[in-house]
Design a protein around this motif. Structure first.
Motif, PDB file in Angstrom:
ATOM      1  N   LEU A 145      27.065  35.655  45.295  1.00 28.95           N
ATOM      2  CA  LEU A 145      27.457  36.447  46.466  1.00 28.95           C
ATOM      3  C   LEU A 145      26.520  36.172  47.641  1.00 28.95           C
ATOM      4  O   LEU A 145      26.972  36.023  48.780  1.00 28.95           O
ATOM      5  N   ASN A 146      25.229  36.074  47.381  1.00 26.14           N
ATOM      6  CA  ASN A 146      24.289  35.759  48.460  1.00 26.14           C
ATOM      7  C   ASN A 146      24.608  34.411  49.096  1.00 26.14           C
ATOM      8  O   ASN A 146      24.560  34.253  50.318  1.00 26.14           O
ATOM      9  N   ALA A 197      35.771  37.763  48.988  1.00 25.93           N
ATOM     10  CA  ALA A 197      36.313  39.115  48.870  1.00 25.93           C
ATOM     11  C   ALA A 197      36.244  39.610  47.428  1.00 25.93           C
ATOM     12  O   ALA A 197      35.943  40.791  47.171  1.00 25.93           O
ATOM     13  N   ALA A 198      36.514  38.728  46.468  1.00 31.56           N
ATOM     14  CA  ALA A 198      36.474  39.119  45.055  1.00 31.56           C
ATOM     15  C   ALA A 198      35.070  39.521  44.631  1.00 31.56           C
ATOM     16  O   ALA A 198      34.883  40.498  43.887  1.00 31.56           O
ATOM     17  N   HIS A 199      34.064  38.762  45.073  1.00 33.50           N
ATOM     18  CA  HIS A 199      32.681  39.100  44.716  1.00 33.50           C
ATOM     19  C   HIS A 199      32.256  40.413  45.362  1.00 33.50           C
ATOM     20  O   HIS A 199      31.540  41.213  44.738  1.00 33.50           O
ATOM     21  N   ARG A 200      32.645  40.624  46.595  1.00 34.90           N
ATOM     22  CA  ARG A 200      32.270  41.870  47.268  1.00 34.90           C
ATOM     23  C   ARG A 200      32.880  43.090  46.576  1.00 34.90           C
ATOM     24  O   ARG A 200      32.297  44.176  46.581  1.00 34.90           O
ATOM     25  N   ALA A 201      34.039  42.901  45.975  1.00 30.74           N
ATOM     26  CA  ALA A 201      34.721  44.019  45.320  1.00 30.74           C
ATOM     27  C   ALA A 201      34.300  44.205  43.868  1.00 30.74           C
ATOM     28  O   ALA A 201      34.591  45.243  43.264  1.00 30.74           O
ATOM     29  N   ARG A 206      39.537  36.642  38.522  1.00 33.25           N
ATOM     30  CA  ARG A 206      40.634  37.249  37.773  1.00 33.25           C
ATOM     31  C   ARG A 206      40.628  38.767  37.906  1.00 33.25           C
ATOM     32  O   ARG A 206      41.681  39.410  37.911  1.00 33.25           O
ATOM     33  N   ALA A 207      39.440  39.363  38.035  1.00 28.37           N
ATOM     34  CA  ALA A 207      39.370  40.808  38.238  1.00 28.37           C
ATOM     35  C   ALA A 207      40.016  41.214  39.553  1.00 28.37           C
ATOM     36  O   ALA A 207      40.480  42.351  39.698  1.00 28.37           O
ATOM     37  N   ALA A 208      40.077  40.252  40.498  1.00 28.79           N
ATOM     38  CA  ALA A 208      40.711  40.506  41.795  1.00 28.79           C
ATOM     39  C   ALA A 208      42.163  40.052  41.805  1.00 28.79           C
ATOM     40  O   ALA A 208      42.803  40.047  42.864  1.00 28.79           O
TER      41      ALA A 208
END
Length: 379
Positions: A84-85, A169-173, A186-188
């Motif tokens: 994410l960073n 966006a997936a990592h932020r969520a 996949r979680a997103a």
């Protein structure tokens, strides 16, 4: 839109042993991170290489600090935090595709990188995997407790590729704790295509993995051989220069430069191994600035050109063909001088002589010929 490779290299790699984090340990002539970074930095489809490192590791970067493709971000407490960073550091750079890769997978090849990039033309996510072919057991306390169906199971690899905005966006969520970026995607709700992986694309985890990786990389070495041949006729003079050494003689060798026939042959052998023509291409005899020039200039240029292409000189072998002067008494000095110029150990340089049994122009004492072979190795 640009394509970025995000290399996760902030871990401490304690399971690999050795004290030093595994990404900075030497393997097959380079450090682990050097092999991985080179694979992506050299790939024409990669515009940016984002290296995510531990804040204490800046001193390890060395020459990479000045690489035009390289960017640096600091890692987090977990792998997904580090990713994410890196993604947030890339935001605003116009990145359309991103490949996330573990630094410890140093044997990744260009074909696999290309395959993942190609899959992203039709999918928002793509990752390499190897179908599980071995029987699977469930165990406890060293005892088999059951079996696991292997149908439809894959061993995950990296690089894992994604549409950049989608992965960010997936990592932020994501709440954190994911094993890899496929899990985050996949979680997103992102569908991830499977690209055939490569058995050689191993990840260094345990001490024994270093030996496995070294065997793989050793098979990928680029080894080149080049031949050189040169002739110079005798003329007025009281010495000749052979392989950088002044040898007394009743005549001198004639040529546009200093007519060092041995050094010319070795220089051409190096150029030949590089498919870079000969001395005349790089130092045209029609150019007056090279009249009487020391042949050391030519040899240094060939050596530097090889280095700029990533090659090391393994060894050179030069044979001087003449009746006179006698080379034997001067061979050790020639060997030492050639080794000095090329930055090699003397035992990697061979200088020897032979006659032509008084046959031909060398046998008649009209000049000297030289033949040379050079071996170049790119690890």
């Amino acid at each position: 839109m640009k394509t970025a490779a995000l290399i996760v290299a902030a871990g401490r790699g304690s399971r690999a042993g050795g004290g030093l984090p595994k990404q900075w340990r030497a393997l097959a002539g380079r450090r682990v991170a050097d092999w991985t970074l080179r694979a992506f930095a050299d790939h024409p489809g990669i515009d940016i290489v984002m290296l995510v490192i531990h804040p204490d590791d800046h001193a390890f970067l060395g020459d990479w600090s000045d690489h035009p493709k390289l960017r640096i971000a600091h890692g987090g407490a977990t792998r997904d935090a580090s990713v994410l960073n890196g993604l947030e550091a890339l935001e605003g750079d116009g990145v359309g595709k991103v490949l996330v890769h573990d630094v410890a997978r140093l044997c990744v090849g260009p074909a696999l990188i290309e395959a993942v990039l190609a899959a992203l033309d039709t999918h928002r996510g793509a990752a390499p995997g190897l179908a599980v072919v071995d029987a699977l057991w469930r165990g406890e306390d060293g005892i088999v407790q059951g079996v696991q169906d292997r149908e439809g199971l894959y061993r995950a690899q990296t690089p894992q590729g994604f549409d950049f905005a989608t992965l960010l966006a997936a990592h932020r969520a994501h709440p954190g704790g994911a094993a890899d970026d496929v899990e985050v995607a996949r979680a997103a709700g992102v569908e991830v295509a499977i690209v055939p992986g490569e058995e050689s694309n191993l990840k260094i985890t345990r001490p024994e993995d270093f030996a496995r990786a070294e065997r793989i990389l050793g098979g990928q070495m680029d080894i080149r051989l080049g031949n050189g041949y040169d002739v110079h006729r005798f003329g007025d003079g009281d010495y000749v220069i052979l392989c950088g050494v002044h040898v007394p003689h009743d005549r001198g060798l004639q040529g546009h430069s200093d007519a060092d026939v041995g050094m010319h042959a070795v220089t051409d052998a190096i150029y030949g191994a590089l498919a870079e023509g000969d001395i005349g291409r790089h130092f045209p005899p029609s150019d007056p600035q090279w009249k009487g020039a020391a042949s050391e200039i030519f040899l240094k240029h060939a050596v530097d050109l090889a280095a700029s292409k990533g090659f090391k000189i393994g060894n050179v072998d030069c044979t001087l063909v003449c009746e006179y002067p006698k080379v034997g008494p001067h061979a050790a000095a020639m060997q030492a001088e050639m080794a000095r110029i090329m930055g090699l150990d003397p035992d990697r340089v061979s200088v020897k002589a032979t006659t032509s049994e008084r046959l031909g122009f060398t046998g008649r004492g009209e000049g000297i010929a030289a033949l040379a072979t050079a071996t170049l190795v790119k690890p």
